[in-house]
Design an enzyme around this catalytic site. Structure first.
Site, PDB file in Angstrom:
ATOM      1  CE1 TYR A 147      26.659  -9.692  -9.585  1.00  0.00           C
ATOM      2  CE2 TYR A 147      24.834  -8.670 -10.749  1.00  0.00           C
ATOM      3  CZ  TYR A 147      25.881  -8.586  -9.844  1.00  0.00           C
ATOM      4  OH  TYR A 147      26.127  -7.392  -9.196  1.00  0.00           O
ATOM      5  CG  ASP A 148      20.608 -11.149 -13.560  1.00  0.00           C
ATOM      6  OD1 ASP A 148      21.751 -10.718 -13.329  1.00  0.00           O
ATOM      7  OD2 ASP A 148      19.993 -10.914 -14.616  1.00  0.00           O
ATOM      8  CD  GLU A 149      16.549 -16.162 -11.182  1.00  0.00           C
ATOM      9  OE1 GLU A 149      16.271 -15.748 -10.041  1.00  0.00           O
ATOM     10  OE2 GLU A 149      15.688 -16.332 -12.058  1.00  0.00           O
ATOM     11  CE  LYS A 151      25.290  -9.449  -6.091  1.00  0.00           C
ATOM     12  NZ  LYS A 151      25.999  -8.944  -4.904  1.00  0.00           N
ATOM     13  CG  ASN A 176      25.755   1.066 -14.382  1.00  0.00           C
ATOM     14  OD1 ASN A 176      26.901   0.664 -14.143  1.00  0.00           O
ATOM     15  ND2 ASN A 176      25.175   0.971 -15.564  1.00  0.00           N
ATOM     16  CB  SER A 191      36.200   1.073 -16.566  1.00  0.00           C
ATOM     17  OG  SER A 191      35.326  -0.014 -16.620  1.00  0.00           O
ATOM     18  N   GLY A 209      23.055   2.287 -29.226  1.00  0.00           N
ATOM     19  CA  GLY A 209      23.498   3.267 -28.221  1.00  0.00           C
ATOM     20  C   GLY A 209      22.351   4.038 -27.598  1.00  0.00           C
ATOM     21  NE  ARG A 213      22.773  -0.480 -18.739  1.00  0.00           N
ATOM     22  CZ  ARG A 213      21.976  -0.968 -19.679  1.00  0.00           C
ATOM     23  NH1 ARG A 213      20.930  -0.270 -20.083  1.00  0.00           N
ATOM     24  NH2 ARG A 213      22.207  -2.140 -20.214  1.00  0.00           N
ATOM     25  NE  ARG A 279      18.044  -2.768 -14.706  1.00  0.00           N
ATOM     26  CZ  ARG A 279      19.006  -3.671 -14.852  1.00  0.00           C
ATOM     27  NH1 ARG A 279      20.245  -3.402 -14.609  1.00  0.00           N
ATOM     28  NH2 ARG A 279      18.713  -4.870 -15.243  1.00  0.00           N
TER      29      ARG A 279
HETATM   30  N1  LIG Z   1      29.712  -1.587  -9.145  1.00  0.00           N
HETATM   31  C1  LIG Z   1      28.450  -1.657  -9.450  1.00  0.00           C
HETATM   32  O1  LIG Z   1      27.975  -0.914 -10.321  1.00  0.00           O
HETATM   33  C2  LIG Z   1      27.526  -2.625  -8.738  1.00  0.00           C
HETATM   34  C3  LIG Z   1      26.183  -2.652  -9.120  1.00  0.00           C
HETATM   35  C4  LIG Z   1      25.322  -3.523  -8.464  1.00  0.00           C
HETATM   36  C5  LIG Z   1      25.790  -4.328  -7.441  1.00  0.00           C
HETATM   37  N2  LIG Z   1      27.105  -4.283  -7.093  1.00  0.00           N
HETATM   38  C6  LIG Z   1      27.544  -5.201  -6.029  1.00  0.00           C
HETATM   39  O2  LIG Z   1      28.445  -4.566  -5.154  1.00  0.00           O
HETATM   40  C7  LIG Z   1      29.440  -5.487  -4.729  1.00  0.00           C
HETATM   41  C8  LIG Z   1      30.820  -4.922  -5.025  1.00  0.00           C
HETATM   42  O3  LIG Z   1      30.947  -4.689  -6.419  1.00  0.00           O
HETATM   43  P1  LIG Z   1      32.255  -4.053  -7.078  1.00  0.00           P
HETATM   44  O4  LIG Z   1      31.807  -3.244  -8.230  1.00  0.00           O
HETATM   45  O5  LIG Z   1      33.080  -3.440  -6.027  1.00  0.00           O
HETATM   46  O6  LIG Z   1      32.944  -5.373  -7.666  1.00  0.00           O
HETATM   47  P2  LIG Z   1      34.420  -5.945  -7.501  1.00  0.00           P
HETATM   48  O7  LIG Z   1      34.518  -7.143  -8.376  1.00  0.00           O
HETATM   49  O8  LIG Z   1      35.417  -4.857  -7.678  1.00  0.00           O
HETATM   50  O9  LIG Z   1      34.441  -6.387  -5.976  1.00  0.00           O
HETATM   51  C9  LIG Z   1      34.035  -7.641  -5.525  1.00  0.00           C
HETATM   52  C10 LIG Z   1      35.080  -8.129  -4.535  1.00  0.00           C
HETATM   53  O10 LIG Z   1      34.668  -9.393  -4.011  1.00  0.00           O
HETATM   54  C11 LIG Z   1      35.784 -10.258  -4.003  1.00  0.00           C
HETATM   55  N3  LIG Z   1      35.290 -11.639  -4.030  1.00  0.00           N
HETATM   56  C12 LIG Z   1      34.659 -12.273  -5.062  1.00  0.00           C
HETATM   57  N4  LIG Z   1      34.368 -13.543  -4.709  1.00  0.00           N
HETATM   58  C13 LIG Z   1      34.802 -13.700  -3.426  1.00  0.00           C
HETATM   59  C14 LIG Z   1      34.797 -14.781  -2.519  1.00  0.00           C
HETATM   60  N5  LIG Z   1      34.270 -15.966  -2.849  1.00  0.00           N
HETATM   61  N6  LIG Z   1      35.344 -14.616  -1.292  1.00  0.00           N
HETATM   62  C15 LIG Z   1      35.902 -13.413  -0.941  1.00  0.00           C
HETATM   63  N7  LIG Z   1      35.933 -12.349  -1.762  1.00  0.00           N
HETATM   64  C16 LIG Z   1      35.392 -12.489  -2.994  1.00  0.00           C
HETATM   65  C17 LIG Z   1      36.582  -9.865  -5.232  1.00  0.00           C
HETATM   66  O11 LIG Z   1      37.913 -10.318  -5.224  1.00  0.00           O
HETATM   67  C18 LIG Z   1      36.447  -8.358  -5.202  1.00  0.00           C
HETATM   68  O12 LIG Z   1      37.450  -7.771  -4.426  1.00  0.00           O
HETATM   69  C19 LIG Z   1      29.161  -6.799  -5.449  1.00  0.00           C
HETATM   70  O13 LIG Z   1      28.451  -7.651  -4.580  1.00  0.00           O
HETATM   71  C20 LIG Z   1      28.298  -6.383  -6.614  1.00  0.00           C
HETATM   72  O14 LIG Z   1      27.426  -7.407  -7.006  1.00  0.00           O
HETATM   73  C21 LIG Z   1      27.978  -3.456  -7.730  1.00  0.00           C
END
Ligand SMILES: NC(=O)c1ccc[n+]([C@@H]2O[C@H](COP(=O)([O-])OP(=O)(O)OC[C@H]3O[C@@H](n4cnc5c(N)ncnc54)[C@H](O)[C@@H]3O)[C@@H](O)[C@H]2O)c1
Length: 313
Positions: A147-149, A151, A176, A191, A209, A213, A279
């Site tokens: 994930y980290d790399e 992104k 977050n 959640s 704890g 965040r 963070r």
């Molecule tokens: N929620 C957070 O706190 C947070 C923090 C940092 C970054 N993000 C980034 O924001 C974005 C959305 O996050 P989220 O929290 O809504 O997560 P989420 O998992 O609810 O949403 C991701 C969506 O992408 C879809 N998806 C995954 N792989 C796919 C693919 N190959 N093709 C098409 N669709 C695909 C999933 O089905 C899902 O609907 C992500 O890129 C995540 O890395 C979120």
């Protein structure tokens, strides 16, 4: 005749994506939501399916996609460790192959494209709070690295398309975020705690704890992303979007217990590998360039999130 802006949202059936689709429809855009339902669900967007300006396509963005739009929000990627570690190779593919496909599409269409990057690009940071100029401290061979790399590589691709092909890119680093429609059992802390509390089960805190965040409410996040997309052309980011108010995980657990009136007890488990201890975003750049700052504080955001989980689970 008023021509609606055509906007593609990849990952549009996910937590953040579904709110983004909703907001874009309110702003009179013609929205195409692309999702393979890996972590997203139709339930998140079911209320949008009757809208003639909303279109849903089931597609995996690691494969090419051909359509005509003016803007692309690239959110597709599993966001929680449980999901992204379930198939780590696919996680890297979503970020690398997916970015190449979407950047290629944006290049052909001369469309603006926004990358939903993450605070995880900072890894386990040695400076607090993190500014965009900090390069990060990331393990490239750990279990979070897909994930980290992934992104980080996606950001590299965005900036190379910008330099090499003059693409109109935007990169937001999301910290977050929480709110209604979070996946109920993906291990994300807000959640997780709410579900445990509503069921009067033990609340599991990792470590002692004291790790902190900062939590941003979903409405503020979506507002920041839209402002970034509509912001000045010479502002590519990366820009931090998040709420800088810090809470310890223990404080969060206590707030959730209070909000739900639960009889849950707090129990302590060992810290997972590479879990950052602190963070917190520095959001000066977002304030200056986008006039953005979060408005919803934790108490109010938690209230709305607890309401959602009470009704739905
Ligand atoms: N929620 C957070 O706190 C947070 C923090 C940092 C970054 N993000 C980034 O924001 C974005 C959305 O996050 P989220 O929290 O809504 O997560 P989420 O998992 O609810 O949403 C991701 C969506 O992408 C879809 N998806 C995954 N792989 C796919 C693919 N190959 N093709 C098409 N669709 C695909 C999933 O089905 C899902 O609907 C992500 O890129 C995540 O890395 C979120």
């Amino acid at each position: 005749m008023h021509l609606r802006k055509r906007v593609l949202v990849t990952g549009g059936a996910g937590f953040l994506g579904s709110f983004l689709c909703e907001r874009l429809l309110e702003e009179e855009c013609d929205v195409v939501c692309v999702d393979n339902f890996y972590t997203g669900t139709k339930r998140n967007i079911i209320h949008l399916l009757d809208n003639p300006y909303f279109e849903l396509i089931r597609h995996d963005i690691t494969f090419p996609l051909y359509l005509e739009v003016d803007e692309i929000y690239y959110l597709a990627c599993p966001a929680s460790p449980i999901h992204y570690q379930n198939d780590p190779v696919q996680t890297t593919k979503v970020n690398v192959h997916g970015s190449i496909n979407m950047l290629g599409l944006a290049k052909r269409l001369k469309a603006r494209i926004l990358q939903a990057s993450t605070s995880e690009v900072y890894g386990d940071p040695s400076i607090h709070p993190q500014t965009e100029s900090y390069w990060g401290n990331v393990n490239c061979i750990g279990i979070r690295s897909c994930y980290d790399e992934g992104k980080r590589c996606a950001e590299t691709l965005f900036f190379d398309y910008y330099r090499q092909h003059k693409l109109n890119i935007r990169v937001v680093r999301i910290f977050n975020t929480y709110g209604p429609r979070m996946h109920p059992n993906d291990g994300r802390v807000v959640s997780n705690f709410i579900i445990q509390a509503l069921n009067n089960r033990d609340i599991t805190v990792f470590g002692d704890g004291s790790q902190s965040r900062s939590f941003c409410y979903v409405d503020d996040m979506i507002d920041g992303m839209i402002r970034m997309m509509n912001g000045p052309d010479d502002f590519t980011g990366p820009v931090n979007i998040g709420n800088p108010n810090e809470f310890s995980i223990l404080e969060l657990a206590e707030k959730v217990i209070a909000k739900t009136g639960s009889s849950s007890k707090i129990v302590y488990h060992p810290l997972p590998e590479d879990d950052p201890l602190q963070r917190q975003p520095n959001i000066d750049l977002a304030k200056k360039q986008l006039g953005w700052e979060p408005k919803t504080q934790l108490e109010e955001g938690l209230r709305q999130t607890v309401e959602y989980f009470k009704k739905n689970f």
